[in-house]
Design an enzyme around this catalytic site. Structure first.
Site, PDB file in Angstrom:
ATOM      1  N   HIS A 155       0.948  -1.194   0.051  1.00  0.00           N
ATOM      2  CA  HIS A 155       0.030   0.126   0.118  1.00  0.00           C
ATOM      3  C   HIS A 155       0.843   1.315   0.080  1.00  0.00           C
ATOM      4  O   HIS A 155       0.364   2.339   0.546  1.00  0.00           O
ATOM      5  CB  HIS A 155      -0.735   0.120   1.150  1.00  0.00           C
ATOM      6  CG  HIS A 155      -1.798  -1.094   1.346  1.00  0.00           C
ATOM      7  ND1 HIS A 155      -3.177  -1.410   0.618  1.00  0.00           N
ATOM      8  CD2 HIS A 155      -1.191  -2.171   1.844  1.00  0.00           C
ATOM      9  CE1 HIS A 155      -3.358  -2.735   1.326  1.00  0.00           C
ATOM     10  NE2 HIS A 155      -2.414  -3.031   1.912  1.00  0.00           N
ATOM     11  N   SER A 276      15.735  20.417 -16.517  1.00  0.00           N
ATOM     12  CA  SER A 276      14.566  21.276 -16.767  1.00  0.00           C
ATOM     13  C   SER A 276      14.986  22.553 -17.523  1.00  0.00           C
ATOM     14  O   SER A 276      16.135  23.099 -17.083  1.00  0.00           O
ATOM     15  CB  SER A 276      13.901  21.600 -15.275  1.00  0.00           C
ATOM     16  OG  SER A 276      13.374  22.800 -15.362  1.00  0.00           O
ATOM     17  N   LYS A 282      17.256  20.511 -11.391  1.00  0.00           N
ATOM     18  CA  LYS A 282      16.504  19.016 -11.815  1.00  0.00           C
ATOM     19  C   LYS A 282      17.317  18.101 -12.420  1.00  0.00           C
ATOM     20  O   LYS A 282      18.145  18.257 -13.314  1.00  0.00           O
ATOM     21  CB  LYS A 282      15.261  19.566 -12.461  1.00  0.00           C
ATOM     22  CG  LYS A 282      14.017  20.270 -11.808  1.00  0.00           C
ATOM     23  CD  LYS A 282      13.405  19.447 -10.891  1.00  0.00           C
ATOM     24  CE  LYS A 282      12.166  19.200 -11.823  1.00  0.00           C
ATOM     25  NZ  LYS A 282      11.357  18.628 -10.814  1.00  0.00           N
ATOM     26  N   GLU A 289       9.220   7.806 -17.194  1.00  0.00           N
ATOM     27  CA  GLU A 289       7.945   8.549 -17.435  1.00  0.00           C
ATOM     28  C   GLU A 289       7.365   8.041 -18.925  1.00  0.00           C
ATOM     29  O   GLU A 289       6.029   7.778 -19.035  1.00  0.00           O
ATOM     30  CB  GLU A 289       7.764   9.824 -17.400  1.00  0.00           C
ATOM     31  CG  GLU A 289       8.084  10.381 -15.867  1.00  0.00           C
ATOM     32  CD  GLU A 289       8.312  11.977 -15.731  1.00  0.00           C
ATOM     33  OE1 GLU A 289       8.202  12.736 -16.475  1.00  0.00           O
ATOM     34  OE2 GLU A 289       8.877  12.226 -14.377  1.00  0.00           O
TER      35      GLU A 289
END
Ligand code: ARG
Length: 456
Positions: A155, A276, A282, A289
């Protein structure tokens, strides 16, 4: 000039042509189309429909066309609506009228079904190779981390300590099942439709067993009507690919979470991260992704194609032409993703210290309950007692191991001096040494098994 112009008094409308033509994408089937035609020409000779010399003339002409395709010098002509039409048109240009004998008893319906099966069998083989490479990398990284301890989650909440190797290897077995499914799909599609004609079979005595064998299929199809519209193999492949992508999407999600600054369990290689345009600090895991994102597209190919199939009446229908772009796209997408996922795994930097410092005492609550079980308490009671211990620790703002033994004993007299031994993550892991467990010993056995699969 189209190949079926005889019964029409006017040429096709240009807009219809653009909609109807499939040459833009089924061009990819040229090698399989030519291979099928070569075998078919000899089968016609075997049936006495054409002479052996005529068959060889046709085969030579097809060979020349193949060279043109291979060297990128094949020129498309007006009326080449699909790859089958283009090859036949060129064949007749090369060898003359005898080329027009090739299509005797054959339809583009059994032809395309044969070509696409052949193509898909080969594509399945190369996808299997790419999956094996990914498995090999997972195994290599896992081997170095049989002793690295990390939090395991259920979970998404800290659950129990596990070894990093165990986490990684869980994906090895998902891929193993994907390979198994791929092999099963590959075996099921090894059925040759050629000789089914448009729908009813062939009136010429071609040897279908031989055609199937020469093209590398296991056997000829049993029912010509079924054979020309059977695209189960496409749906099978789209499903195998989708489920495989679902597995890799979950791996990607783990990598995204574990490489986030909050977790810091792993660091991605510069070559497989992106920056970024605004925030200089970043380091984004865009490839992961994309793995996750493109899985949606792959599932879309599956559901889209199943929807195409669901309303089709018996026999060939042009709807079936939708099979190719769906599967081409799915395989091309996987082919783009797999090398990047493989390289990401290969270059994964595992931060063992960060993993270990994320371990918290409450992840040993089950071990504490097991301790009481070993003292003779039924698990249900020990679970309840440890629940009270957890609550007491929370009230005192202490962790489980900080709780004094006197406090423990106030909750249950079963807690003895030896309870301190429970608060050791490595000991917890070591105990889970049953087959398939996370203990370094069990994981080593798992690695041995994984290696055996990889080399089989
Ligand atoms: N381009 C077609 C396809 O991909 C080939 C079969 C055409 N058959 C026909 N009867 N029009 O399905």
């Amino acid at each position: 000039m189209s190949l079926w112009g005889g019964r029409f008094s006017e040429p096709s409308d240009e807009d219809l042509r653009l909609l109807n033509d499939s040459i833009n994408f089924d061009y990819a089937l040229y090698a399989e189309d030519i291979e099928g035609s070569m075998v078919y020409a000899r089968a016609l000779a075997g049936a006495g429909v054409i002479s052996a010399d005529e068959a060889e003339t046709i085969v030579d002409g097809l060979r020349r066309a193949l060279q043109e395709f291979d060297s990128d010098s094949f020129e498309l002509a007006e009326g080449d609506e699909d790859i089958h039409t283009a090859v036949e048109r060129r064949l007749i240009e090369i060898v003359g009228d005898v080329g027009g004998k090739l299509h005797t008893g054959r339809s583009r319906n059994d032809q395309v079904a044969t070509d696409f099966r052949l193509w898909t069998m080969r594509a399945a083989d190369s996808m299997a190779e790419e999956l094996r490479q990914l498995q090999a990398e997972i195994l290599t990284v896992a081997e170095g981390h049989t002793d690295t301890v990390m939090p395991g989650y259920t979970h998404m909440q800290p659950a129990q300590p596990i070894t990093a190797a165990h986490w990684l290897l869980s994906f090895f077995w998902m891929l193993e099942r994907d390979l198994d499914r791929l092999g099963a799909a590959r075996a099921r599609m090894s059925v040759c439709p050629l000789g089914s004609g448009a729908l009813a079979g062939s009136p010429f005595a071609i040897d279908r067993q031989r055609i199937a064998a020469e093209l590398g299929f296991d056997r000829p199809s049993e029912n010509s009507l079924d054979a020309v519209s059977d695209r189960d193999f496409v749906a099978d492949m789209l499903y195998v690919i989708s489920l495989c992508a679902v597995h890799l999407s979950r791996l990607a999600e783990d990598i995204l979470i574990y490489s986030s600054a909050t977790f810091g369990f792993i660091t991605l290689d510069d070559r497989y991260s992106t920056g970024s345009s605004l925030m200089p600090q970043k380091r984004n895991a865009d490839p992961m992704e994309l793995m996750r994102g493109k899985t949606g597209r792959l599932i879309g190919n599956l559901t889209g194609f199943l929807t195409t199939l669901k309303g089709l009446p018996s026999g060939y229908n042009k709807d079936l032409q939708e099979d190719k772009e769906a599967l081409f796209d799915a395989l091309e997408t996987m082919h783009q993703l797999l090398p990047v996922v493989t390289a990401t795994v290969r270059n994964l930097q595992i931060n063992a210290e960060a993993m270990e410092s994320a371990l918290t005492d409450d992840m040993l609550a089950t071990d504490l309950a097991d301790y009481l079980v070993r003292k003779g308490l039924p698990f249900r009671q020990s679970h309840h007692i440890v629940g009270e211990v957890v609550r007491a620790a929370a009230e005192r703002r202490e962790t489980l191991s900080q709780l004094p033994q006197s406090a423990l004993r106030r909750i249950s007299a079963y807690f003895g001096d030896d309870v301190a031994e429970v608060f050791d993550f490595r000991r917890s892991i070591k105990r889970r040494d049953t087959y398939g467990g996370t203990a370094p010993k069990a994981v080593s056995a798992q690695i041995t098994q994984a290696k055996a699969r990889l080399n089989s």
